[in-house]
Design a protein around this motif. Structure first.
Motif, PDB file in Angstrom:
ATOM      1  N   THR A  40      -2.865  -5.258  -1.600  1.00 56.51           N
ATOM      2  CA  THR A  40      -1.974  -4.533  -0.689  1.00 56.51           C
ATOM      3  C   THR A  40      -0.539  -4.559  -1.193  1.00 56.51           C
ATOM      4  O   THR A  40       0.162  -3.535  -1.177  1.00 56.51           O
ATOM      5  CB  THR A  40      -2.041  -5.154   0.720  1.00 56.51           C
ATOM      6  N   VAL A  41      -0.097  -5.718  -1.649  1.00 54.63           N
ATOM      7  CA  VAL A  41       1.275  -5.838  -2.151  1.00 54.63           C
ATOM      8  C   VAL A  41       1.452  -5.013  -3.423  1.00 54.63           C
ATOM      9  O   VAL A  41       2.489  -4.370  -3.622  1.00 54.63           O
ATOM     10  CB  VAL A  41       1.629  -7.317  -2.401  1.00 54.63           C
ATOM     11  N   ILE A  42       0.462  -5.014  -4.282  1.00 52.00           N
ATOM     12  CA  ILE A  42       0.532  -4.213  -5.510  1.00 52.00           C
ATOM     13  C   ILE A  42       0.725  -2.736  -5.170  1.00 52.00           C
ATOM     14  O   ILE A  42       1.579  -2.050  -5.743  1.00 52.00           O
ATOM     15  CB  ILE A  42      -0.741  -4.420  -6.359  1.00 52.00           C
ATOM     16  N   GLN A  43      -0.057  -2.231  -4.230  1.00 51.27           N
ATOM     17  CA  GLN A  43       0.065  -0.829  -3.826  1.00 51.27           C
ATOM     18  C   GLN A  43       1.433  -0.548  -3.212  1.00 51.27           C
ATOM     19  O   GLN A  43       2.022   0.511  -3.440  1.00 51.27           O
ATOM     20  CB  GLN A  43      -1.044  -0.475  -2.836  1.00 51.27           C
ATOM     21  N   ARG A  44       1.943  -1.503  -2.449  1.00 47.88           N
ATOM     22  CA  ARG A  44       3.242  -1.337  -1.798  1.00 47.88           C
ATOM     23  C   ARG A  44       4.354  -1.132  -2.825  1.00 47.88           C
ATOM     24  O   ARG A  44       5.346  -0.452  -2.555  1.00 47.88           O
ATOM     25  CB  ARG A  44       3.539  -2.563  -0.938  1.00 47.88           C
ATOM     26  N   VAL A  49      -4.330  -1.459  -9.416  1.00 44.83           N
ATOM     27  CA  VAL A  49      -5.296  -2.413  -9.961  1.00 44.83           C
ATOM     28  C   VAL A  49      -6.243  -1.646 -10.874  1.00 44.83           C
ATOM     29  O   VAL A  49      -6.895  -0.691 -10.448  1.00 44.83           O
ATOM     30  CB  VAL A  49      -6.083  -3.118  -8.837  1.00 44.83           C
ATOM     31  N   PHE A  50      -6.296  -2.051 -12.140  1.00 44.95           N
ATOM     32  CA  PHE A  50      -7.163  -1.330 -13.071  1.00 44.95           C
ATOM     33  C   PHE A  50      -8.328  -2.181 -13.565  1.00 44.95           C
ATOM     34  O   PHE A  50      -9.173  -1.697 -14.332  1.00 44.95           O
ATOM     35  CB  PHE A  50      -6.362  -0.819 -14.279  1.00 44.95           C
ATOM     36  N   GLY A  51      -8.396  -3.432 -13.115  1.00 49.58           N
ATOM     37  CA  GLY A  51      -9.512  -4.251 -13.556  1.00 49.58           C
ATOM     38  C   GLY A  51      -9.602  -5.555 -12.792  1.00 49.58           C
ATOM     39  O   GLY A  51      -8.643  -6.009 -12.166  1.00 49.58           O
ATOM     40  N   LEU A  58      -6.153  -7.400 -12.456  1.00 53.81           N
ATOM     41  CA  LEU A  58      -5.279  -6.863 -13.488  1.00 53.81           C
ATOM     42  C   LEU A  58      -4.650  -5.594 -12.938  1.00 53.81           C
ATOM     43  O   LEU A  58      -5.366  -4.685 -12.478  1.00 53.81           O
ATOM     44  CB  LEU A  58      -6.051  -6.551 -14.772  1.00 53.81           C
ATOM     45  N   ALA A  59      -3.317  -5.529 -12.963  1.00 50.42           N
ATOM     46  CA  ALA A  59      -2.619  -4.386 -12.379  1.00 50.42           C
ATOM     47  C   ALA A  59      -1.566  -3.862 -13.339  1.00 50.42           C
ATOM     48  O   ALA A  59      -1.047  -4.596 -14.186  1.00 50.42           O
ATOM     49  CB  ALA A  59      -1.973  -4.776 -11.054  1.00 50.42           C
ATOM     50  N   GLU A  60      -1.261  -2.583 -13.190  1.00 52.38           N
ATOM     51  CA  GLU A  60      -0.197  -1.971 -13.988  1.00 52.38           C
ATOM     52  C   GLU A  60       0.889  -1.438 -13.066  1.00 52.38           C
ATOM     53  O   GLU A  60       0.629  -1.026 -11.931  1.00 52.38           O
ATOM     54  CB  GLU A  60      -0.742  -0.829 -14.846  1.00 52.38           C
ATOM     55  N   GLU A  73       6.350 -11.366  -3.734  1.00 48.99           N
ATOM     56  CA  GLU A  73       5.947 -11.113  -2.350  1.00 48.99           C
ATOM     57  C   GLU A  73       4.498 -11.520  -2.109  1.00 48.99           C
ATOM     58  O   GLU A  73       4.155 -12.029  -1.036  1.00 48.99           O
ATOM     59  CB  GLU A  73       6.154  -9.639  -2.005  1.00 48.99           C
ATOM     60  N   ALA A  74       3.639 -11.297  -3.103  1.00 52.08           N
ATOM     61  CA  ALA A  74       2.236 -11.683  -2.943  1.00 52.08           C
ATOM     62  C   ALA A  74       2.126 -13.190  -2.746  1.00 52.08           C
ATOM     63  O   ALA A  74       1.390 -13.663  -1.865  1.00 52.08           O
ATOM     64  CB  ALA A  74       1.430 -11.243  -4.161  1.00 52.08           C
TER      65      ALA A  74
END
Length: 586
Positions: A40-44, A49-51, A58-60, A73-74
């Motif tokens: 959720t925080v990554i999307q915010r 998330v790619f993997g 794993l996120a870009e 924040e996460a």
């Protein structure tokens, strides 16, 4: 193959195997909740998330700052989950050119981020030196240089930096102070902004300190002229555009000074122009080549010409009054500017504190009659545990004896007097600073803290309104004073709303939100905020409040402490920590 530049973040749940052995179903529920929070925080923060790999994500991100904020924040939000702590995840971040394979990303850059994460201790956020270089001027946190590290499967050692505290701060942390910072503003009468000077092509060494210093001094001295509205330096710096018309539209100014500078040996070359922002008409431009020792004379000529164009004829006496005392030795001025370059980043790492102090000391030695480095040396020193209030007061008094018209020295002395409990003297110096630089948003914003602490919060809000008019991109640690002022007025709902508009939370904003939540009877929210604050700064305690929140009415400080402790803030640090840095002198 398709490639792209990306910021890679790898986050992994720590200790899943022993957790499974103890309570398999409970561990799965807990891990899922933690990973869902991270997603959720990554999307915010506009990440993807790619993997996945076991309990790792794993996120870009397109922005390294967004990736860093997402990790911070996460970690804080994980700490607020029932049965979890900030140590449940660790993160590794790196910026690299990666290979795009469908929706997947591959390559050495992804491997480096994964290896950084795997080598980090539980709960840590560690970044590569490449990412650190990208974010150090805009990061909402401090870093510890852990040195070079050999990572498994990576041939060359990688320099690793560990995130220390979210709430360390520096002059490049901008917080838009109006709801739509990109909205057009009508131009004000006799208004001007100084855009950050560029380094002209052909410069042999990094001369950004010189460009920033000239931008600062031109802005400061123009702001001391009566009848001019001068948008602050940070406002122009925060904007990504270099177009004078766009700067004028966003800041509401009628004119923009812009230019470039290059020092070549003993010569100084300055390209400068003054643009009317309505039609983009260049009123005048000039190319100046002079000996470097005449830099300050060149600046005087620019100021006189700009002032005469924007506000009509300006008396020589007013120009002289606006001029700060000049150093006799231009080497001292260069050293001073180099010190300022590091001082702007004192919140990023202690290295910048020591570098700033060293350059200011060189300036003081090169020209003992030049007052400004004496005052700024104290300002940098205040960020170290060795800071001594009595010695600092003597040094700033010396700076003021050398130049009684330096507004920043008066502001620093006002902060020192307030810290020592001499509120009457503090008032004098803050008033004098405002008189000497009535259009300086930074001085207005920092002086607002004094009026909060002496029980004049309404006046503090008026000063912040004025500062935000001059600068819609004030540093967060100035805009946070509005949170303190609203709390002091018992306007808790307004305070919470303002706090949530900040791009990130500081120690102070969290502590005031905790106290306000308790005052409103919302102990559950207050307890969650305490957990969040402690996850960001495990050494936070009531001692920090007593040291930082120096109200003239001590009962206000005591009530603030009591409300925080009732919500779970420890009276003393749970583990030994270095003395927290002061934010009053900065």
């Amino acid at each position: 193959m398709q490639r792209k530049l990306a910021t890679i973040m790898v986050g992994d749940f720590v200790g899943s195997t022993p957790a499974m052995e103890t309570d398999e179903e409970g561990a799965i529920t807990r891990i899922d909740a933690v990973l869902d929070t991270v997603r959720t925080v990554i999307q915010r923060h506009d990440g993807r998330v790619f993997g996945t790999a076991g309990d790792a994500l794993l996120a870009e991100f397109g922005s390294p700052v967004n990736a860093l904020r997402a990790a911070i924040e996460a970690r804080a939000e994980i700490a607020a989950l029932p049965g979890s702590s900030g140590g449940d995840m660790r993160f590794g971040l790196h910026v690299a050119d990666v290979v795009v394979v469908g929706s997947d990303l591959r390559g050495d850059g992804v491997n480096i981020a994964a290896r950084i994460e795997a080598s980090a201790p539980p709960g840590a956020i560690e970044v590569s030196g490449v990412l650190y270089d990208q974010v150090r001027r805009v990061s909402p946190c401090g870093f510890e240089d852990t040195g070079e590290r050999r990572l498994k499967g990576i041939f060359e050692p990688i320099r690793i930096y560990r995130v220390t505290e979210l709430v360390d701060r520096h002059l490049y942390q901008f917080a838009p102070t109006r709801s739509s910072p990109n909205a057009a503003q009508p131009p004000r009468t006799n208004s001007i902004a100084v855009a950050r000077f560029d380094i002209a092509p052909g410069a042999i060494a990094d001369q950004s300190f010189l460009a920033d210093g000239i931008t600062d001094d031109l802005t400061l001295e123009l702001s001391r002229l009566k009848g001019l509205f001068v948008s602050s330096r940070s406002a122009a710096t925060a904007l990504t555009t270099k177009d004078p018309v766009e700067i004028g539209r966003l800041l509401g100014v009628g004119y923009v000074v812009s230019g470039s500078i290059r020092q070549a040996g003993d010569d100084l070359r300055v390209n400068i122009s003054l643009t009317e922002t309505g039609e983009g008409l260049v009123i005048w431009s000039d190319r100046i080549t002079r000996p470097f020792r005449e830099l300050l004379d060149v600046m005087d000529e620019i100021i006189a010409r700009v002032a005469a164009t924007v506000s009509g004829r300006v008396e020589q006496s007013e120009l002289a009054a606006a001029r700060l005392k000049r150093p006799e030795n231009m080497t001292a001025y260069e050293y001073y500017l180099r010190g300022l370059d590091h001082h702007r980043l004192v919140g990023v790492s202690d290295t910048h504190i020591h570098e700033a102090m060293a350059w200011f000391e060189r300036s003081m030695t090169a020209d003992p009659g030049f007052g400004r480095p004496f005052a700024m040396h104290v300002c940098s020193w205040s960020n170290l545990p060795s800071f001594d209030l009595h010695e600092a007061e003597q040094q700033v008094a010396h700076a003021l004896a050398l130049d009684p018209t330096d507004p920043e020295a008066h502001r620093i002395m006002g902060a020192i007097k307030m810290k020592s409990g001499d509120f009457a003297s503090a008032r004098y110096h803050h008033i004098r600073a405002k008189e000497l630089a009535p259009n300086d948003a930074y001085i207005l914003g920092r002086s607002a803290a004094f009026y909060v602490y002496v029980g004049e919060a309404e006046h503090a809000l008026e000063m912040l309104d004025r500062a935000e008019t001059l600068d819609p991109f004030l540093p967060v640690w100035i805009t946070e004073e509005r949170v303190a002022a609203l709390y002091a007025l018992d306007r808790f709902e307004d305070m919470m709303r303002v706090a949530l508009t900040l791009p990130f939370q500081t120690r102070r904003t969290l502590l005031y939100q905790i106290a306000a939540s308790m005052a409103c009877g919302n102990s559950g929210k207050a307890e969650l905020l305490v957990r969040q604050a402690l996850s960001l700064d495990p050494g936070l305690s009531a001692i920090y409040i007593r040291m930082q929140e120096t109200y003239a009415d001590e009962s206000v400080t005591e009530a603030l402490i009591e409300r925080n402790c009732d919500a779970g803030l420890p009276p003393k640090p749970r583990k030994p920590t270095p003395r927290k840095k002061s934010t009053l002198l900065r």
